[in-house]
Scaffold this motif. Structure first.
Motif, short mmCIF file in Angstrom:
data_model
loop_
_atom_site.label_atom_id
_atom_site.label_comp_id
_atom_site.label_asym_id
_atom_site.label_seq_id
_atom_site.Cartn_x
_atom_site.Cartn_y
_atom_site.Cartn_z
N ASN A 1 0.92 -1.08 -0.19
CA ASN A 1 -0.09 0.21 -0.23
C ASN A 1 0.59 1.96 -0.08
N PHE A 2 1.85 1.24 -0.51
CA PHE A 2 3.08 2.71 -0.70
C PHE A 2 2.61 3.54 -1.76
N ASN A 3 1.37 3.11 -2.03
CA ASN A 3 0.67 4.46 -2.56
C ASN A 3 -0.18 5.30 -2.03
N LEU A 4 -0.99 4.72 -1.12
CA LEU A 4 -1.64 5.31 0.54
C LEU A 4 -0.65 6.17 0.32
N PHE A 5 0.16 5.61 0.87
CA PHE A 5 1.15 5.93 1.61
C PHE A 5 1.57 7.21 1.94
N ILE A 6 2.26 6.86 0.09
CA ILE A 6 2.46 8.89 -0.49
C ILE A 6 1.47 9.51 -0.80
N PHE A 7 0.28 8.92 -1.21
CA PHE A 7 -0.81 10.25 -1.19
C PHE A 7 -1.43 10.52 0.74
N VAL A 8 -0.94 9.91 1.80
CA VAL A 8 -0.69 10.84 3.00
C VAL A 8 0.05 11.84 3.46
N TYR A 9 1.09 11.15 2.98
CA TYR A 9 2.49 12.07 2.61
C TYR A 9 2.71 13.48 2.22
N GLU A 10 1.72 13.64 0.92
CA GLU A 10 2.30 14.97 0.12
C GLU A 10 0.76 15.24 1.16
N LYS A 11 -0.51 14.83 1.13
CA LYS A 11 -1.37 15.73 1.66
C LYS A 11 -1.14 16.62 3.66
N ILE A 12 -0.21 15.48 3.77
CA ILE A 12 -0.34 15.63 5.99
C ILE A 12 1.16 16.36 5.91
N GLN A 13 2.43 16.41 4.87
CA GLN A 13 3.54 17.08 4.78
C GLN A 13 3.63 17.03 6.29
N ASN A 14 4.03 15.69 6.74
CA ASN A 14 4.73 15.63 8.33
C ASN A 14 5.50 14.26 8.12
N THR A 15 6.43 13.80 8.11
CA THR A 15 6.72 12.65 7.89
C THR A 15 6.42 12.20 9.61
N TRP A 16 6.47 12.26 10.49
CA TRP A 16 6.21 11.61 12.22
C TRP A 16 4.40 10.96 11.70
N LEU A 17 3.79 12.44 11.18
CA LEU A 17 2.26 11.60 11.34
C LEU A 17 1.75 10.46 10.47
N THR A 18 2.85 10.87 9.29
CA THR A 18 2.95 9.45 7.87
C THR A 18 3.09 8.13 8.46
N LEU A 19 4.21 8.16 9.29
CA LEU A 19 5.23 7.05 9.95
C LEU A 19 3.72 6.82 10.71
N ALA A 20 3.59 7.31 11.56
CA ALA A 20 2.27 6.80 12.49
C ALA A 20 1.16 5.89 11.88
N PHE A 21 0.93 6.94 11.21
CA PHE A 21 -0.42 6.43 9.97
C PHE A 21 0.01 4.93 9.52
N ILE A 22 1.65 5.18 9.12
CA ILE A 22 1.08 3.23 8.37
C ILE A 22 2.07 2.60 9.37
N VAL A 23 1.90 2.78 10.73
CA VAL A 23 1.82 1.66 12.16
C VAL A 23 0.76 1.44 12.36
N MET A 24 -0.32 2.34 12.66
CA MET A 24 -1.82 2.15 12.48
C MET A 24 -2.03 0.70 11.35
N TYR A 25 -2.01 1.39 10.34
CA TYR A 25 -2.40 0.52 8.89
C TYR A 25 -2.33 -0.72 9.08
N PHE A 26 -1.26 -0.92 9.49
CA PHE A 26 -0.46 -2.60 9.70
C PHE A 26 -1.28 -3.23 11.05
N LEU A 27 -1.39 -1.94 12.20
CA LEU A 27 -2.22 -2.87 13.35
C LEU A 27 -3.63 -3.17 13.23
N LEU A 28 -4.28 -2.26 12.11
CA LEU A 28 -5.48 -2.89 11.57
C LEU A 28 -5.40 -4.05 10.87
N ILE A 29 -4.43 -4.02 9.65
CA ILE A 29 -4.74 -5.38 8.54
C ILE A 29 -4.53 -6.84 9.75
N HIS A 30 -3.48 -6.32 10.09
CA HIS A 30 -3.43 -7.33 11.80
C HIS A 30 -4.42 -7.93 12.06
#
Length: 507
Positions: free
Chosen positions: A21-50
């Protein structure tokens, strides 16, 4: 045989889907413009998928779900990444109506490698032995910990994420493969379920004068975008070198009903406006009404996807699979030799259908160089891609000029030509290629379409000249077709008729 614990298998699947889902994370980063918030989103996404996989991956279904999710993701990611195509229910409909010819044109080494890699992965998963000892306690603990960690990250950041999700609702379309699975369900609901009884929308229509001789040729283009029409001010290449000599009228502000043929084609002939149109409609269209009134109605098709149901009830229908649209002219000439008093002939072209634009025109129309002679569009320079696409428009323009020449010979008829494209096309702008984006988020390149008019009736030309800058759309076609033949009907709307002084701009 390789062995793996149930927990590790679920964990690896969760990691793989998250990575895909790297395209999803690229979209999030382009809109939110914050590396830490994007990384937090990726971790949350993984936890939900799990969490989801921990619930779904049960005995006997674990491998089936794994293969299904991975394959769905790989196919979706391929088209999202290389063509910028978001797969929704309309795109699935388009895919279901794709024929062998279109499939062949999509084949390239990337797709072949993806297919081989997927087969190897499937075999590997099938051969794995998943150890299920103490699975229930492991499952409960896995779900509990994943949810706790998710909430620990999400709750402190709700003021950021909740407004973000509301403002960027389209983020769900990048959620692979879950949005695609949802879209598949929508496709089934909209297209597979039994249709209602065929609806007659007009029984009282009539024509005041059946004796006047009228001839209208309606040419429906494929994938032509208005942005590249020199009639509309485009300067890179002269894509209308032929019709410019014929004093045609080009309507400058026309929008399509959809971004794919499966939607736009039936919609433009429907009484329904874009906002109200449903692919489930099973009712008369403009051509049905004209044919019922005794107008000689003919459909000639060279589009590999067919007429999408529009011509199903038309008695005179010819479906071809020519390499070049110019071959339709022979059939058209034959029809022009056997006219009745009032006639409408529809030509449905393959036009500029991608990604193999270079296959849409004969070599003598390879005017704009260099060209992109491959279906791997991102490997071509922007100049080459645009030149190739523009060559397809030039070839269509030549065909239109040939049709106008034929119409000039029918001077005893009120003879006219309408050319309108089904939808536009993206040519790499913002990383997007082809078409089919959800309408609400589609770039103008995919919705702004050309509409060209020619007639030997000077009054009609004056009207077209008067209204050429109005905001119009494919919603205008239904009443314009009825209006051209002076059809009196309750379903006719003069303010949507291109040939009526009451024409108004679309809302």
């Amino acid at each position: 045989m390789l062995k793996i614990s149930w927990f590790k298998f679920v964990l690896l699947n969760s990691l793989l889907i998250t990575c895909l889902n790297f395209n999803l994370f690229i979209f999030v980063y382009e809109k939110i413009q914050n590396t830490w918030l994007t990384l937090a989103f990726i971790v949350m996404y993984f936890l939900l998928i799990h969490t989801i996989f921990s619930l779904l991956f049960i005995k006997f279904l674990t491998k089936i779900f794994s293969i299904f999710f991975i394959l769905s993701s790989l196919i979706s990611i391929y088209f999202i990444h290389y063509y910028g195509v978001l797969i929704d229910s309309d795109m699935i409909l388009n895919a279901m109506q794709t024929d062998i010819k279109e499939v062949k044109e999509l084949l390239n080494w990337r797709l072949i490698l993806l297919t081989l890699g997927s087969l190897i992965l499937i075999i590997f998963i099938i051969k794995l032995k998943i150890v299920n000892s103490k699975i229930l306690p492991t499952k409960i603990m896995s779900i509990f910990l994943a949810l706790i960690l998710f909430l620990c990250i999400f709750l402190p950041l709700t003021k950021t994420y909740i407004p973000f999700f509301r403002n960027y609702n389209e983020i769900r379309m990048y959620n692979t493969p879950f949005y695609q699975i949802y879209s598949l369900w929508r496709y089934y609901s909209k297209n597979i379920k039994a249709k209602e009884k065929f609806k007659i929308i007009e029984n009282d229509a009539y024509i005041e004068d059946n004796t006047s001789k009228k001839l209208l040729i309606l040419v429906v283009g494929e994938t032509a975008r208005a942005a590249n029409y020199s009639l509309g001010g485009y300067t890179i290449n002269d894509t209308n070198a032929y019709t410019k000599k014929e004093k045609v009228i080009f309507f400058n502000d026309v929008s399509s009903c959809g971004t794919a043929t499966a939607i736009s084609l039936p919609c433009m002939f429907s009484i329904s406006k874009r906002e109200d149109f449903s692919i489930n409609e099973f009712q008369e269209n403009a051509l049905d009404i004209l044919q019922k009134l005794g107008i000689n109605t003919i459909w000639i098709d060279n589009n590999s996807g067919g007429c999408k149901g529009v011509c199903d009830r038309i008695k005179q229908t010819e479906l071809y699979s020519y390499q070049y649209d110019g071959n339709l002219l022979d059939s058209l000439k034959e029809k022009l030799e056997n006219l009745k008093n009032q006639n409408i002939i529809v030509l449905h072209l393959q036009g500029s259908h991608g990604p193999t634009y270079y296959k849409r025109y004969p070599k003598e129309f390879k005017k704009f160089l260099p060209t992109c002679d491959t279906n791997t569009l991102d490997k071509c320079s922007q100049e080459a891609l645009i030149n190739t696409y523009d060559n397809t428009l030039l070839y269509t323009d030549f065909i239109l000029s040939e049709i106008i020449t034929l119409l000039k010979e029918k001077s005893d008829y009120q003879s006219s030509l309408i050319y309108i494209s089904d939808h536009g096309e993206s040519l790499g702008e913002n990383g997007l290629y082809l078409h089919g984006m959800p309408y609400a988020f589609a770039p103008k390149y995919q919705t702004h379409i050309p509409l060209i008019f020619w007639s030997n009736d000077s009054n009609l030309i004056k009207l077209a000249e008067k209204y050429k800058n109005l905001k119009l759309s494919q919603d205008n076609l239904f009443s314009s077709l009825l209006g051209y033949f002076n059809v009196k009907s309750n379903v006719y709307q003069s303010n949507y008729d291109l040939f009526n002084n009451s024409l108004k701009a679309n809302p």
